[in-house]
Design a protein around this motif. Structure first.
Motif, PDB file in Angstrom:
ATOM      1  N   ARG A 173      -0.846 -49.343  25.051  1.00  0.00           N
ATOM      2  CA  ARG A 173      -0.686 -50.625  25.752  1.00  0.00           C
ATOM      3  C   ARG A 173       0.280 -51.540  24.997  1.00  0.00           C
ATOM      4  O   ARG A 173       1.176 -52.150  25.590  1.00  0.00           O
ATOM      5  N   ASP A 174       0.120 -51.626  23.660  1.00  0.00           N
ATOM      6  CA  ASP A 174       0.994 -52.472  22.846  1.00  0.00           C
ATOM      7  C   ASP A 174       2.449 -52.014  22.916  1.00  0.00           C
ATOM      8  O   ASP A 174       3.357 -52.828  23.122  1.00  0.00           O
ATOM      9  N   CYS A 175       2.667 -50.723  22.732  1.00  0.00           N
ATOM     10  CA  CYS A 175       4.042 -50.210  22.732  1.00  0.00           C
ATOM     11  C   CYS A 175       4.712 -50.413  24.089  1.00  0.00           C
ATOM     12  O   CYS A 175       5.898 -50.753  24.161  1.00  0.00           O
ATOM     13  N   THR A 176       3.959 -50.225  25.155  1.00  0.00           N
ATOM     14  CA  THR A 176       4.506 -50.434  26.498  1.00  0.00           C
ATOM     15  C   THR A 176       4.915 -51.894  26.684  1.00  0.00           C
ATOM     16  O   THR A 176       6.005 -52.188  27.187  1.00  0.00           O
ATOM     17  N   ALA A 177       4.057 -52.813  26.254  1.00  0.00           N
ATOM     18  CA  ALA A 177       4.357 -54.253  26.380  1.00  0.00           C
ATOM     19  C   ALA A 177       5.543 -54.640  25.503  1.00  0.00           C
ATOM     20  O   ALA A 177       6.445 -55.366  25.951  1.00  0.00           O
ATOM     21  N   TRP A 178       5.564 -54.166  24.256  1.00  0.00           N
ATOM     22  CA  TRP A 178       6.682 -54.479  23.367  1.00  0.00           C
ATOM     23  C   TRP A 178       7.985 -53.934  23.944  1.00  0.00           C
ATOM     24  O   TRP A 178       9.024 -54.589  23.886  1.00  0.00           O
ATOM     25  N   GLY A 179       7.920 -52.727  24.469  1.00  0.00           N
ATOM     26  CA  GLY A 179       9.104 -52.128  25.072  1.00  0.00           C
ATOM     27  C   GLY A 179       9.627 -52.963  26.232  1.00  0.00           C
ATOM     28  O   GLY A 179      10.831 -53.185  26.349  1.00  0.00           O
ATOM     29  N   ARG A 180       8.726 -53.413  27.088  1.00  0.00           N
ATOM     30  CA  ARG A 180       9.120 -54.244  28.228  1.00  0.00           C
ATOM     31  C   ARG A 180       9.877 -55.482  27.753  1.00  0.00           C
ATOM     32  O   ARG A 180      10.904 -55.850  28.323  1.00  0.00           O
ATOM     33  N   GLU A 181       9.362 -56.119  26.680  1.00  0.00           N
ATOM     34  CA  GLU A 181      10.024 -57.309  26.117  1.00  0.00           C
ATOM     35  C   GLU A 181      11.447 -56.998  25.666  1.00  0.00           C
ATOM     36  O   GLU A 181      12.318 -57.862  25.679  1.00  0.00           O
ATOM     37  N   LEU A 182      11.666 -55.750  25.238  1.00  0.00           N
ATOM     38  CA  LEU A 182      12.953 -55.338  24.685  1.00  0.00           C
ATOM     39  C   LEU A 182      13.851 -54.642  25.710  1.00  0.00           C
ATOM     40  O   LEU A 182      14.938 -54.178  25.374  1.00  0.00           O
ATOM     41  N   GLY A 183      13.375 -54.547  26.950  1.00  0.00           N
ATOM     42  CA  GLY A 183      14.145 -53.842  27.969  1.00  0.00           C
ATOM     43  C   GLY A 183      14.066 -52.337  27.843  1.00  0.00           C
ATOM     44  O   GLY A 183      14.976 -51.618  28.271  1.00  0.00           O
ATOM     45  N   LEU A 184      12.976 -51.849  27.259  1.00  0.00           N
ATOM     46  CA  LEU A 184      12.771 -50.416  27.069  1.00  0.00           C
ATOM     47  C   LEU A 184      11.590 -49.939  27.916  1.00  0.00           C
ATOM     48  O   LEU A 184      10.568 -50.620  28.016  1.00  0.00           O
ATOM     49  N   ASP A 185      11.724 -48.767  28.492  1.00  0.00           N
ATOM     50  CA  ASP A 185      10.641 -48.114  29.213  1.00  0.00           C
ATOM     51  C   ASP A 185       9.996 -47.132  28.238  1.00  0.00           C
ATOM     52  O   ASP A 185      10.552 -46.066  27.966  1.00  0.00           O
ATOM     53  N   VAL A 186       8.857 -47.518  27.674  1.00  0.00           N
ATOM     54  CA  VAL A 186       8.235 -46.756  26.587  1.00  0.00           C
ATOM     55  C   VAL A 186       7.135 -45.853  27.124  1.00  0.00           C
ATOM     56  O   VAL A 186       6.256 -46.291  27.859  1.00  0.00           O
ATOM     57  N   GLU A 187       7.200 -44.601  26.734  1.00  0.00           N
ATOM     58  CA  GLU A 187       6.146 -43.637  27.036  1.00  0.00           C
ATOM     59  C   GLU A 187       5.543 -43.179  25.714  1.00  0.00           C
ATOM     60  O   GLU A 187       6.255 -42.665  24.849  1.00  0.00           O
ATOM     61  N   VAL A 188       4.235 -43.373  25.540  1.00  0.00           N
ATOM     62  CA  VAL A 188       3.536 -42.998  24.312  1.00  0.00           C
ATOM     63  C   VAL A 188       2.821 -41.669  24.526  1.00  0.00           C
ATOM     64  O   VAL A 188       2.086 -41.504  25.508  1.00  0.00           O
ATOM     65  N   ARG A 189       3.060 -40.744  23.606  1.00  0.00           N
ATOM     66  CA  ARG A 189       2.451 -39.412  23.671  1.00  0.00           C
ATOM     67  C   ARG A 189       1.738 -39.111  22.361  1.00  0.00           C
ATOM     68  O   ARG A 189       2.109 -39.640  21.313  1.00  0.00           O
ATOM     69  N   GLN A 190       0.761 -38.218  22.422  1.00  0.00           N
ATOM     70  CA  GLN A 190       0.064 -37.754  21.213  1.00  0.00           C
ATOM     71  C   GLN A 190      -0.262 -36.286  21.396  1.00  0.00           C
ATOM     72  O   GLN A 190      -0.646 -35.844  22.488  1.00  0.00           O
ATOM     73  N   TYR A 248       5.228 -49.914  14.786  1.00  0.00           N
ATOM     74  CA  TYR A 248       5.788 -49.393  16.029  1.00  0.00           C
ATOM     75  C   TYR A 248       6.656 -50.451  16.700  1.00  0.00           C
ATOM     76  O   TYR A 248       7.695 -50.136  17.263  1.00  0.00           O
ATOM     77  N   ARG A 249       6.213 -51.686  16.663  1.00  0.00           N
ATOM     78  CA  ARG A 249       7.027 -52.769  17.236  1.00  0.00           C
ATOM     79  C   ARG A 249       8.366 -52.863  16.507  1.00  0.00           C
ATOM     80  O   ARG A 249       9.424 -52.975  17.126  1.00  0.00           O
ATOM     81  N   LEU A 250       8.303 -52.819  15.169  1.00  0.00           N
ATOM     82  CA  LEU A 250       9.536 -52.872  14.376  1.00  0.00           C
ATOM     83  C   LEU A 250      10.445 -51.699  14.718  1.00  0.00           C
ATOM     84  O   LEU A 250      11.676 -51.863  14.819  1.00  0.00           O
ATOM     85  N   ALA A 251       9.864 -50.524  14.894  1.00  0.00           N
ATOM     86  CA  ALA A 251      10.656 -49.337  15.248  1.00  0.00           C
ATOM     87  C   ALA A 251      11.305 -49.503  16.619  1.00  0.00           C
ATOM     88  O   ALA A 251      12.478 -49.157  16.804  1.00  0.00           O
ATOM     89  N   LEU A 252      10.557 -50.037  17.579  1.00  0.00           N
ATOM     90  CA  LEU A 252      11.120 -50.263  18.912  1.00  0.00           C
ATOM     91  C   LEU A 252      12.226 -51.315  18.863  1.00  0.00           C
ATOM     92  O   LEU A 252      13.252 -51.180  19.542  1.00  0.00           O
ATOM     93  N   GLU A 253      12.039 -52.361  18.053  1.00  0.00           N
ATOM     94  CA  GLU A 253      13.096 -53.352  17.889  1.00  0.00           C
ATOM     95  C   GLU A 253      14.338 -52.722  17.282  1.00  0.00           C
ATOM     96  O   GLU A 253      15.471 -53.023  17.692  1.00  0.00           O
ATOM     97  N   ALA A 254      14.138 -51.824  16.320  1.00  0.00           N
ATOM     98  CA  ALA A 254      15.286 -51.132  15.707  1.00  0.00           C
ATOM     99  C   ALA A 254      16.009 -50.267  16.737  1.00  0.00           C
ATOM    100  O   ALA A 254      17.236 -50.261  16.793  1.00  0.00           O
ATOM    101  N   VAL A 255      15.259 -49.548  17.569  1.00  0.00           N
ATOM    102  CA  VAL A 255      15.881 -48.716  18.610  1.00  0.00           C
ATOM    103  C   VAL A 255      16.669 -49.611  19.566  1.00  0.00           C
ATOM    104  O   VAL A 255      17.826 -49.303  19.893  1.00  0.00           O
ATOM    105  N   ALA A 256      16.072 -50.701  20.013  1.00  0.00           N
ATOM    106  CA  ALA A 256      16.779 -51.613  20.937  1.00  0.00           C
ATOM    107  C   ALA A 256      18.068 -52.129  20.297  1.00  0.00           C
ATOM    108  O   ALA A 256      19.116 -52.182  20.951  1.00  0.00           O
ATOM    109  N   HIS A 257      17.984 -52.494  19.028  1.00  0.00           N
ATOM    110  CA  HIS A 257      19.168 -52.985  18.305  1.00  0.00           C
ATOM    111  C   HIS A 257      20.249 -51.898  18.249  1.00  0.00           C
ATOM    112  O   HIS A 257      21.432 -52.162  18.511  1.00  0.00           O
ATOM    113  N   LEU A 258      19.850 -50.690  17.897  1.00  0.00           N
ATOM    114  CA  LEU A 258      20.821 -49.600  17.782  1.00  0.00           C
ATOM    115  C   LEU A 258      21.455 -49.259  19.123  1.00  0.00           C
ATOM    116  O   LEU A 258      22.630 -48.916  19.177  1.00  0.00           O
TER     117      LEU A 258
END
Length: 149
Positions: A34-51, A136-146
């Motif tokens: 849920r967190d990663c999906t929400a953070w991704g949305r804020e960053l313009g990313l469509d996040v899918e979390v798998r395990q 994970y939020r920091l990682a998603l921010e890094a991906v968005a930046h890159l």
């Protein structure tokens, strides 16, 4: 335009909230999803979390990421320390020019001696450790930046 990113988690991370809560916290995988999906949305990313607890499945996800041109946030968990197959697959991701951020909820360097070495870190775009789910939020921010560059 929304860009797809996969967040992949290795063995035992399906037991978040139950397994060693003093190390990994009390939040579960569904909260991370849920967190990663929400953070991704804020960053313009469509996040899918798998395990997965299956090394071959995780390697397959890396192959698909390359084929589909999908950036990766990866918590390889125990695979971090010995999976040369996963390391090779992760290398394919970065060789394809895609971001691959390695994330660890705890700080492996501050734990057991065998956890101090990662076969993923040398091929990852970057590594974030010891920040809990916030990593994970920091990682998603890094991906968005890159992706913006």
């Amino acid at each position: 335009m929304t860009r797809k990113v996969i967040v992949v988690n290795g063995p035992n991370l399906g037991r978040l909230g139950v397994r060693e809560p003093d190390v990994y916290g009390h939040q579960d995988l569904e909260t991370l999803r849920r967190d990663c999906t929400a953070w991704g949305r804020e960053l313009g990313l469509d996040v899918e979390v798998r395990q997965t607890d299956d090394e071959a499945e995780m390697i397959g996800w890396m192959h698909r990421a390359v084929d589909e041109r999908t950036p990766v946030v990866m918590n390889p968990a125990a695979f971090t320390h010995y999976s040369y197959g996963l390391s090779d697959a992760a290398h394919m991701v970065t060789d394809a020019g895609l971001p691959l951020m390695e994330v660890h909820i705890s700080n492996p360097s501050a734990r057991d001696a065998f956890r101090k070495y990662s076969v993923i870190s040398p091929v990852a775009t970057g590594t974030i450790t010891g920040m809990g789910f916030y990593g994970y939020r920091l990682a998603l921010e890094a991906v968005a930046h890159l992706l913006e560059q």
